[in-house]
Design an enzyme around this catalytic site. Structure first.
Site, PDB file in Angstrom:
ATOM      1  N   CYS A 128       0.847  -1.200   0.000  1.00 52.57           N
ATOM      2  CA  CYS A 128       0.000   0.000   0.000  1.00 52.57           C
ATOM      3  C   CYS A 128       0.881   1.248   0.000  1.00 52.57           C
ATOM      4  CB  CYS A 128      -0.895  -0.009   1.237  1.00 52.57           C
ATOM      5  SG  CYS A 128      -2.014   1.375   1.371  1.00 52.57           S
ATOM      6  N   GLU A 174      -4.969  -8.115  -3.513  1.00 51.09           N
ATOM      7  CA  GLU A 174      -5.130  -8.228  -2.058  1.00 51.09           C
ATOM      8  C   GLU A 174      -4.287  -7.172  -1.381  1.00 51.09           C
ATOM      9  OE1 GLU A 174      -3.614  -9.969   1.908  1.00 51.09           O
ATOM     10  OE2 GLU A 174      -2.580  -9.246   0.116  1.00 51.09           O
ATOM     11  N   ARG A 187      -7.847 -12.255  10.826  1.00 50.91           N
ATOM     12  CA  ARG A 187      -7.011 -11.542   9.856  1.00 50.91           C
ATOM     13  C   ARG A 187      -7.886 -10.937   8.766  1.00 50.91           C
ATOM     14  NH1 ARG A 187      -1.680 -12.184   8.744  1.00 50.91           N
ATOM     15  NH2 ARG A 187      -0.869 -11.493   6.737  1.00 50.91           N
ATOM     16  N   ARG A 245      -8.393  -8.599   5.477  1.00 53.54           N
ATOM     17  CA  ARG A 245      -7.693  -8.048   4.320  1.00 53.54           C
ATOM     18  C   ARG A 245      -8.723  -7.624   3.281  1.00 53.54           C
ATOM     19  NH1 ARG A 245      -4.282  -8.016   7.523  1.00 53.54           N
ATOM     20  NH2 ARG A 245      -2.096  -8.678   7.363  1.00 53.54           N
TER      21      ARG A 245
END
Length: 421
Positions: free
Chosen positions: A168, A206, A252, A254
């Site tokens: 990112c 992702e 988790r 995402r």
């Protein structure tokens, strides 16, 4: 052209010998392994010239007095196709689709899509330790820096799905519309450039959950604008997916971004629903007693307790955490408190003699870190997945990986949609 020598080990069947490789803008080692894995399809043409060059280099080093012709190297290359050692996770023999694996890490995307009968025809990853793990499990050396034109030039035509777990990064879009050109200098630009040039049927990206709010939402808005308007893909609203809803006991989250080329006529896409199976930590813990090296020292444990107490006094929730056997692990991440927020109780240890340089005695409360194998299980990797690096690198690699079951469930939806066209 800058050249750098290195010593490596090449293995052909049961024969091993030292070779000298030449690193340059040509990634001949990666081309060589990619050729071996694609010799039965048209993709091999993209790798063959540098695969032959790699073989020629090998034999010129081993037999410096001999003159190795290109023809002889090509003949040797064809022989080596049938001399490959066993690969833990080989490609399917009769694949139904092709994909490429960008920012591949240790192969989480590849594992998931191979399980769905896909053939990986190109992969790239810059980290040398991740490349070692990738090669040990899939028999291929990933190509290097995807920002380089020389690396992009290896990418074949005609694959169906582009997969990328790209980092990112913020874009400089002040006063601009937030389009393709505004992403220059970021790794998303390189992904977009590949999509623009190769036009795969589908894309599967992702990223961390924080991408949604990154730079006040401008980063995600730019990505979606580029994919939809500049590149011509139908991209439904991205969705936050949690690994714990797909068969592994790890909290988790995402963000997944899926897209289909506009000319395919896809106008709707439904992300997978959570599975009914709800495993707990006990399902992934080691069956046998683990090494004392995973148990915390009394000194370090006290440091963690004091650290947590200081934060709690300030109203913060930061600190170590011990996960009960019937609980769900926190997200495994590299660095920071990744391991300390996933401690467990394990009272099977009998010998508390330290085998590493620790300060103080080993705690006798049964508090330990999870092992790399347990982290692998939390990410959905099978026990047959080879861990060929140090524990420190293994924690980093699994912490950076995608959760295989969540990727696989979403990829199946993509493939089902493509198959219905």
């Amino acid at each position: 052209m800058l050249l750098k020598e290195k010593i490596s080990i090449e293995s052909f069947g049961d024969k091993k010998f030292k070779i000298k490789l030449i690193e340059s803008d040509k990634d001949t080692e990666a081309a060589f392994t990619h050729y071996l894995h694609n010799h039965q399809n048209g993709v091999s043409q993209f790798y063959k010239p540098h695969a032959i060059e790699h073989v020629k280099n090998l034999f010129e080093y081993k037999y410096p007095e001999e003159s190795i012709t290109t023809e002889a190297a090509e003949e040797a290359l064809q022989y080596l196709i049938f001399q490959q050692s066993n690969i833990p996770f080989p490609a399917p023999k009769n694949p139904t689709f092709k994909f490429i694996d960008l920012f591949a890490g240790i192969g989480g995307f590849r594992m998931a899509l191979q399980n769905l009968n896909g053939k990986c025809v190109f992969t790239s990853e810059w980290d040398k330790y991740s490349k070692q793990t990738y090669q040990a499990n899939f028999g291929e050396v990933p190509f290097g820096d995807i920002t380089k034109k020389a690396t992009k030039d290896y990418i074949p035509d005609g694959f169906d799905i582009l997969c990328a777990g790209f980092p990112c990064q913020a874009f400089s879009i002040a006063g601009k519309r937030g389009g393709f050109e505004d992403t220059r200098g970021t790794l998303f630009f390189d992904v977009a450039e590949i999509i623009k040039n190769k036009k795969p049927k589908a894309i599967f990206l992702e990223n961390v959950k924080g991408l949604r709010s990154h730079d006040k939402g401008k980063t995600l808005a730019t990505i979606l604008n580029v994919l939809r308007e500049d590149l011509g893909y139908f991209v439904p609203e991205p969705q936050i997916m949690n690994a714990k809803e797909f068969g592994v006991p790890q909290n988790r989250e995402r963000i997944f971004i899926v897209g289909f080329r506009n000319d395919l006529g896809v106008t709707e896409f439904e992300y997978p629903k959570p599975v009914k199976e709800k495993p707990t930590l006990d399902d992934i813990l080691e069956n046998e007693s683990v090494s004392v090296k995973y148990y915390l020292s009394e000194t370090y444990l006290n440091t963690l307790r004091n650290h947590k107490a200081r934060h709690e006094s300030k109203g913060n929730g930061f600190g170590y955490e011990i996960i009960p056997d019937n609980g769900i692990a926190n997200a495994v991440v590299c660095g920071g408190m990744g391991r300390e927020r996933n401690l467990v109780y394990d009272h099977r240890l009998k010998d508390f003699t330290p085998i590493t340089n620790i300060t103080g005695k080993v705690n006798q409360e049964g508090i330990r870190k999870m092992t790399p194998k347990e982290w692998a299980r939390l990410q959905g990797f099978p026990d047959t997945f080879k861990i060929v690096v140090s524990d420190a690198q293994a924690y980093k690699q699994f912490g950076n990986s995608v959760a295989v079951p969540a990727i696989q469930a979403t990829a199946k939806k993509i493939i089902d949609k493509l198959s219905a066209l």
